[in-house]
Design a protein around this motif. Structure first.
Motif, short mmCIF file in Angstrom:
data_model
loop_
_atom_site.label_atom_id
_atom_site.label_comp_id
_atom_site.label_asym_id
_atom_site.label_seq_id
_atom_site.Cartn_x
_atom_site.Cartn_y
_atom_site.Cartn_z
N ALA A 13 0.18 -1.95 41.52
CA ALA A 13 1.06 -0.94 40.93
C ALA A 13 0.32 0.06 40.05
N VAL A 14 -0.90 -0.32 39.63
CA VAL A 14 -1.66 0.55 38.71
C VAL A 14 -1.92 1.91 39.34
N GLN A 59 9.96 -0.05 36.37
CA GLN A 59 10.15 -1.15 37.32
C GLN A 59 8.84 -1.83 37.68
N PHE A 60 7.70 -1.18 37.39
CA PHE A 60 6.40 -1.78 37.67
C PHE A 60 5.91 -2.69 36.55
N LEU A 94 7.75 -0.50 25.68
CA LEU A 94 6.49 0.10 26.14
C LEU A 94 6.09 1.28 25.26
N LEU A 95 7.06 2.05 24.83
CA LEU A 95 6.78 3.24 24.03
C LEU A 95 6.44 2.91 22.58
N ASN A 96 6.99 1.84 22.05
CA ASN A 96 6.90 1.60 20.61
C ASN A 96 6.07 0.39 20.21
N SER A 97 5.65 -0.44 21.16
CA SER A 97 4.81 -1.59 20.83
C SER A 97 3.35 -1.16 20.71
N LYS A 98 2.56 -2.02 20.08
CA LYS A 98 1.10 -1.81 20.03
C LYS A 98 0.44 -3.13 20.40
N GLN A 140 1.33 -4.99 30.90
CA GLN A 140 2.61 -5.50 31.38
C GLN A 140 2.88 -5.19 32.85
N MET A 141 1.85 -4.77 33.58
CA MET A 141 2.02 -4.51 35.02
C MET A 141 2.37 -5.80 35.75
#
Length: 450
Positions: free
Chosen positions: A426-427, A364-365, A373-377, A420-421
C-alpha cells in the motif's frame, strides 16, 4: 665534561619536548557550528550560533579549528535597527563581530554540512575549511534550525536522521575522531538520534527536546521586533560561561539544561525535555575537552529565566504578528500587521485542509482513523525508507518545505501513516496518490506558509 653537558642537554630537551608529544598524543579539538535559519523571524537561530562561536573562541579553540555555517542575512537586514550587529539577549553584546563566513547563503546545505564534518577533500581542494580531525581528536557540533520527525531543515534541503547517523558511524569506522559531541536544537530533535545513534561509536548527543516535542525560543525584543535566542542554546551557553570548563563535566551541563528546561508562561507550565543519546560515558569528560579550556568572564548575553518570554519555534511568525498589531497605534501600520496575521493563518489552514483531505482519502490503507493519523506523534521507525518516500514527494509535488516551514512541521503525519500501513504494497499506492492529489489540488507556487 662534554659528556656531562651532553647528557644534561638531552635531559633538558626531553623535558621541554614532552608537552609537545603529550599534546600530539591527546589530539586537537574541532568545532562545527551551523545555523539553518533564514529570515528575520528566525533571528534567534543564527544569534545562538554566533554566540556559540564567541564562546568557543574565548575558551581557547583556535580559529583554524572552527567552521561556521550561516545564511548571513541578518546583520545588514533592513529590519535590523543596529546595522552590522546581532545580539543574543536584551542589552547583550554584539555576537556577530568576527564571525567567519566559511559557508554562507546557498552553501548552507545538508550536503555541505556532512562533507565538512567528514573532512571532504574536494571541499578542501577548493580552499574551503573542513573538519580535519583524526583518531586522537575531539569534535563538537552545534546545529540549530526548524525540526520535524526525523529531519532538520536547512535554507535549501533537509537532513534525515538516518543520513546523519550513517555518516557518524562511518566516521567512527574511519577513525575520524576519538569522541564526538553533538548538541542539536530543533523541534522533535530527539527523533534525530533515538533508535538511530548506537552506543558504541564514541558519539554523545544532547537534544533540546524529545522525539515528539516542540522546542522554544525566548526573549522578545520590542526594538528589533523578533525573538533573540533559542531556549536550549542560551541555557547551555549560560552554563558554559558561568563555570570553569576544566572542572565541569558534560553530564553536569546536561543536568543543568534539564533542570532549567521548565518555565511558566501565561500561568501555564511548559517543558522541553532535553534528552541525551549514544555513548553516555563521554558525559563524564570535562567540558574543556570539547568547548575549550579557558574560563572566561560571563558575557552580557546571560538570559535570566525569571524575566523571559517564550514561544515555541513553530509559532514565532504568529506571535510576532500579534505583538506587532498590539505595539502600534498607527492604523495604517496596524492594518499591515493584521493582513500579515491573516495571511499566516490562511496559509496554515490551507495546509491543514489539504493534509486532512489527502489522509482521509487513503485512510483505508492504515490501521488508524484520520484524526489519529493527523494528530498523533508516533516514534520514528529505524527503517525510514517509507517515510522518506512520502516526505520527498510532499516536498517536490505539494509544498516546498524550505519555503513552507508550517508544512515541514506537519510531515510527522507521514511517519504515522508508514507505522500504520496494513500491508507493505500500500505504500507505493499511497505515495503515488499523494503526488496525484497535489498535482490536482495544491498550488505548488504557495510559499512562506510559516
Amino acid at each position: 665534561m662534554k659528556l656531562v653537558l651532553c647528557l644534561a642537554l638531552s635531559v633538558v630537551l626531553a623535558v621541554n619536548a614532552s608537552p609537545v608529544f603529550e599534546q600530539e598524543a591527546q589530539g586537537q579539538t574541532w568545532v562545527l557550528l551551523c545555523s539553518g535559519g533564514i529570515g528575520w523571524s528566525n533571528y534567534a537561530i543564527s544569534a545562538n550560533v554566533y554566540h556559540a562561536y564567541q564562546t568557543v573562541k574565548k575558551q581557547g579553540i583556535p580559529e583554524k579549528n572552527i567552521v561556521v555555517m550561516h545564511y548571513d542575512d541578518l546583520a545588514l537586514n533592513k529590519a535590523n535597527p543596529t546595522q552590522g550587529k546581532i545580539v543574543n539577549a536584551l542589552d547583550g553584546e554584539d555576537v556577530y563581530a568576527g564571525v567567519p563566513k566559511d559557508y554562507v547563503g546557498a552553501d548552507v546545505t545538508p550536503k555541505n554540512f556532512l562533507a565538512i564534518l567528514r573532512g571532504d577533500p574536494t571541499l578542501k581542494a577548493q580552499g574551503k575549511k573542513v573538519i580535519e580531525s583524526g583518531p586522537n581528536d575531539k569534535v563538537f557540533v552545534y546545529f540549530m534550525d526548524h525540526g520535524s520527525v526525523g529531519s532538520v531543515l536547512f535554507p535549501k534541503g533537509y537532513l534525515y536522521a538516518d543520513e546523519l547517523n550513517t555518516q557518524l558511524k562511518q566516521m567512527n569506522t574511519d577513525k575520524k575522531f576519538a569522541q564526538l559531541v553533538f548538541y542539536l536544537e530543533a523541534c522533535d530533535s530527539g527523533s534525530m538520534f533515538e533508535k538511530h545513534l548506537p552506543t558504541d561509536i564514541n558519539v554523545y548527543a544532547i537534544t533540546s527536546s524529545k522525539y515528539n516535542e516542540l522546542s522554544w525560543m525566548c526573549t522578545h525584543d520590542t526594538v528589533r521586533k523578533t525573538y533573540l535566542g533559542g531556549f536550549f542554546g542560551v541555557t547551555w551557553l549560560n552554563d558554559s560561561e558561568a563555570n570553569d570548563p576544566q572542572i565541569e563535566i558534560l553530564d553536569k551541563q546536561y543536568a543543568y539544561i534539564v533542570e532549567h528546561n521548565n518555565f511558566t508562561m501565561d500561568k501555564e507550565t511548559h517543558t522541553q525535555h532535553s534528552q541525551h543519546y549514544g555513548d553516555l560515558s563521554i558525559a563524564h569528560q570535562h567540558v574543556s575537552e570539547f568547548l575549550g579550556p579557558k574560563k572566561v568572564p560571563a558575557a552580557f548575553n546571560q538570559v535570566h529565566h525569571d524575566n523571559v518570554e517564550y514561544v515555541n519555534i513553530r509559532d514565532v511568525p504568529i506571535k510576532l504578528a500579534e505583538k506587532n498589531i498590539a505595539s502600534t497605534d498607527d492604523l495604517y501600520e496596524k492594518q499591515i500587521y493584521v493582513d500579515e496575521l491573516a495571511r499566516l493563518l490562511k496559509g496554515r489552514e490551507y495546509v491543514d485542509t489539504h493534509l486532512y483531505e489527502y489522509v482521509n482519502s487513503i485512510q483505508q490503507f492504515t490501521a488508524m482513523e484520520t484524526e489519529q493519523l493527523l494528530n498523533s506523534k508516533l516514534e520514528l521507525s529505524e527503517d525510514m525508507s517509507c517515510y522518506k518516500k512520502f516526505v520527498d514527494t510532499f516536498h517536490n509535488r505539494c509544498f516546498n518545505l524550505n519555503e513552507n516551514t508550517y508544512a515541514f512541521g506537519k510531515i510527522g503525519v507521514f511517519n504515522n501513516i508508514c507505522n500504520q500501513m496494513v500491508y507493505e504494497g500500500a505504500v507505493d499506492i499511497a505515495v503515488e496518490y499523494l503526488a496525484q492529489y497535489c498535482d490536482n489540488h495544491v498550488a505548488l507556487f504557495q510559499s512562506n506558509i510559516e
